[in-house]
Design a protein around this motif. Structure first.
Motif, PDB file in Angstrom:
ATOM      1  N   SER A  99       0.461  -1.834  -0.469  1.00  0.00           N
ATOM      2  CA  SER A  99      -0.188   0.099  -0.102  1.00  0.00           C
ATOM      3  C   SER A  99       0.826   0.930  -0.342  1.00  0.00           C
ATOM      4  N   SER A 100       0.602   2.542  -0.756  1.00  0.00           N
ATOM      5  CA  SER A 100       1.290   3.153   0.037  1.00  0.00           C
ATOM      6  C   SER A 100       0.788   4.339   0.339  1.00  0.00           C
ATOM      7  N   SER A 101      -0.545   3.564   1.136  1.00  0.00           N
ATOM      8  CA  SER A 101      -0.799   4.364   2.871  1.00  0.00           C
ATOM      9  C   SER A 101       0.194   3.812   3.550  1.00  0.00           C
ATOM     10  N   PRO A 102      -0.378   5.912   4.273  1.00  0.00           N
ATOM     11  CA  PRO A 102       0.533   5.140   5.887  1.00  0.00           C
ATOM     12  C   PRO A 102       0.549   4.027   6.351  1.00  0.00           C
ATOM     13  N   GLN A 103       1.540   3.702   7.278  1.00  0.00           N
ATOM     14  CA  GLN A 103       0.848   2.464   8.132  1.00  0.00           C
ATOM     15  C   GLN A 103       1.108   3.145   9.229  1.00  0.00           C
ATOM     16  N   GLY A 104      -0.083   2.231  10.214  1.00  0.00           N
ATOM     17  CA  GLY A 104      -0.465   2.571  11.694  1.00  0.00           C
ATOM     18  C   GLY A 104      -1.311   1.946  12.258  1.00  0.00           C
ATOM     19  N   TYR A 105      -2.246   2.537  13.475  1.00  0.00           N
ATOM     20  CA  TYR A 105      -2.566   1.323  14.277  1.00  0.00           C
ATOM     21  C   TYR A 105      -4.067   2.269  14.469  1.00  0.00           C
ATOM     22  N   TYR A 106      -5.510   1.198  14.761  1.00  0.00           N
ATOM     23  CA  TYR A 106      -5.977   1.908  15.139  1.00  0.00           C
ATOM     24  C   TYR A 106      -5.840   2.195  17.089  1.00  0.00           C
ATOM     25  N   VAL A 107      -6.368   2.931  17.550  1.00  0.00           N
ATOM     26  CA  VAL A 107      -6.657   2.213  18.489  1.00  0.00           C
ATOM     27  C   VAL A 107      -7.674   2.373  19.764  1.00  0.00           C
ATOM     28  N   ILE A 108      -7.901   1.149  19.886  1.00  0.00           N
ATOM     29  CA  ILE A 108      -8.828   0.888  20.490  1.00  0.00           C
ATOM     30  C   ILE A 108      -8.668   1.308  22.239  1.00  0.00           C
ATOM     31  N   THR A 109      -9.781   1.475  22.590  1.00  0.00           N
ATOM     32  CA  THR A 109      -9.820   1.983  24.169  1.00  0.00           C
ATOM     33  C   THR A 109     -10.878   1.061  25.470  1.00  0.00           C
ATOM     34  N   PRO A 110     -10.814   0.826  25.832  1.00  0.00           N
ATOM     35  CA  PRO A 110     -12.253   0.342  26.680  1.00  0.00           C
ATOM     36  C   PRO A 110     -13.088   1.340  28.073  1.00  0.00           C
ATOM     37  N   PHE A 111     -13.337   1.734  27.491  1.00  0.00           N
ATOM     38  CA  PHE A 111     -14.436   2.717  28.558  1.00  0.00           C
ATOM     39  C   PHE A 111     -15.860   2.279  29.558  1.00  0.00           C
ATOM     40  N   ASP A 112     -15.316   2.875  30.151  1.00  0.00           N
ATOM     41  CA  ASP A 112     -15.976   2.500  32.306  1.00  0.00           C
ATOM     42  C   ASP A 112     -17.384   3.584  32.145  1.00  0.00           C
ATOM     43  N   THR A 113     -18.031   3.050  31.214  1.00  0.00           N
ATOM     44  CA  THR A 113     -19.303   3.871  31.963  1.00  0.00           C
ATOM     45  C   THR A 113     -20.899   4.122  32.746  1.00  0.00           C
ATOM     46  N   THR A 114     -21.632   4.620  32.951  1.00  0.00           N
ATOM     47  CA  THR A 114     -22.273   4.700  33.457  1.00  0.00           C
ATOM     48  C   THR A 114     -23.775   4.985  33.635  1.00  0.00           C
ATOM     49  N   THR A 115     -24.706   4.006  33.805  1.00  0.00           N
ATOM     50  CA  THR A 115     -25.986   4.424  33.051  1.00  0.00           C
ATOM     51  C   THR A 115     -26.899   4.487  34.347  1.00  0.00           C
ATOM     52  N   THR A 116     -27.586   5.368  34.220  1.00  0.00           N
ATOM     53  CA  THR A 116     -28.352   5.782  35.687  1.00  0.00           C
ATOM     54  C   THR A 116     -30.111   5.078  35.147  1.00  0.00           C
ATOM     55  N   THR A 117     -30.032   4.147  35.571  1.00  0.00           N
ATOM     56  CA  THR A 117     -31.798   3.077  35.676  1.00  0.00           C
ATOM     57  C   THR A 117     -32.780   3.550  36.104  1.00  0.00           C
ATOM     58  N   SER A 118     -32.966   5.127  36.996  1.00  0.00           N
ATOM     59  CA  SER A 118     -33.881   5.948  37.206  1.00  0.00           C
ATOM     60  C   SER A 118     -32.836   7.531  38.110  1.00  0.00           C
TER      61      SER A 118
ATOM     62  N   ILE B 162     -17.391  -0.349  27.205  1.00  0.00           N
ATOM     63  CA  ILE B 162     -17.596  -0.171  25.822  1.00  0.00           C
ATOM     64  C   ILE B 162     -15.834  -0.268  25.462  1.00  0.00           C
ATOM     65  N   LEU B 163     -15.792  -1.073  23.893  1.00  0.00           N
ATOM     66  CA  LEU B 163     -14.874  -0.847  23.093  1.00  0.00           C
ATOM     67  C   LEU B 163     -15.448   0.756  23.021  1.00  0.00           C
ATOM     68  N   ILE B 164     -14.023   1.701  22.512  1.00  0.00           N
ATOM     69  CA  ILE B 164     -14.214   2.987  21.500  1.00  0.00           C
ATOM     70  C   ILE B 164     -13.162   2.596  20.362  1.00  0.00           C
ATOM     71  N   ASN B 165     -12.907   2.511  19.463  1.00  0.00           N
ATOM     72  CA  ASN B 165     -12.607   3.258  18.181  1.00  0.00           C
ATOM     73  C   ASN B 165     -12.191   4.463  18.260  1.00  0.00           C
ATOM     74  N   ARG B 166     -10.961   4.632  19.138  1.00  0.00           N
ATOM     75  CA  ARG B 166     -10.968   5.782  18.985  1.00  0.00           C
ATOM     76  C   ARG B 166     -10.246   6.681  17.808  1.00  0.00           C
ATOM     77  N   GLY B 167      -9.317   5.826  16.377  1.00  0.00           N
ATOM     78  CA  GLY B 167      -8.752   6.940  15.872  1.00  0.00           C
ATOM     79  C   GLY B 167      -7.581   5.728  15.740  1.00  0.00           C
ATOM     80  N   TRP B 168      -7.419   6.338  14.210  1.00  0.00           N
ATOM     81  CA  TRP B 168      -5.506   6.232  13.767  1.00  0.00           C
ATOM     82  C   TRP B 168      -4.632   6.689  14.519  1.00  0.00           C
ATOM     83  N   ILE B 169      -3.664   6.058  14.289  1.00  0.00           N
ATOM     84  CA  ILE B 169      -1.960   6.692  15.066  1.00  0.00           C
ATOM     85  C   ILE B 169      -1.004   6.139  13.899  1.00  0.00           C
TER      86      ILE B 169
END
Length: 155
Positions: free
Chosen positions: A3-22, A32-39
């Motif tokens: 590939s002529s594209s630059p090589q790199g990595y996707y940054v996958i990060t676990p994020f802790d969330t809190t959901t209020t039930t009431s 949850i896992l978040i794909n934060r983007g490319w480096i």
């Protein structure tokens, strides 16, 4: 690679969330896992720091799915850092991220995976890594027809 594209990595990060039930009761923590983007690859090779948010943040993202390996996809490489995943293998990402195994009942629900999108910003033109994609490019096929034609001619 070819590939002529630059090589790199996707940054996958676990994020802790809190959901209020009431409005007055408990919160339910979820990871949850978040794909934060490319480096670029050299960020990891040269240990260049990139943006790592801390504290409470809000994420705007698009739900995503895991992938299955293709015929010629190599096996993930966990022998060096950063860990090298060659497809979005959500169960393995969950395991190496330290997210607890799901119970049988929870396994009916897919692992939550989001691709963070770049928010339009008027405050800065500076590029921040990891680079999250803009909403309109989510789901685009990443190999152009010209590159595909080159592969076809080569093979």
């Amino acid at each position: 690679g070819m590939s002529s594209s630059p090589q790199g990595y996707y940054v996958i990060t676990p994020f802790d969330t809190t959901t209020t039930t009431s409005s007055t009761t408990t919160t339910k923590p979820t990871t949850i896992l978040i794909n934060r983007g490319w480096i670029p690859k050299h960020f990891m090779d040269q240990q260049i720091p990139f943006h790592r948010p801390t504290g409470k943040i809000q994420i705007v993202g698009v739900p995503g799915k895991g992938e299955n390996p293709r015929f010629l996809t190599p096996v993930h490489d966990f022998t060096k850092r950063p860990l090298s995943f060659f497809w979005m293998d959500l169960p393995s990402l969950q395991r190496v991220s330290g997210i607890p195994e799901q119970s049988e009942q929870q396994q009916q629900q897919p692992i939550t995976f989001l691709t963070q999108i770049r928010q339009p910003s008027t405050s800065s033109t500076e590029l921040v890594f990891p680079v999250a994609p803009p909403l309109e490019t989510i789901g685009e096929f990443k190999t152009t027809p010209e590159v595909h034609a080159g592969y076809a001619a080569t093979w």
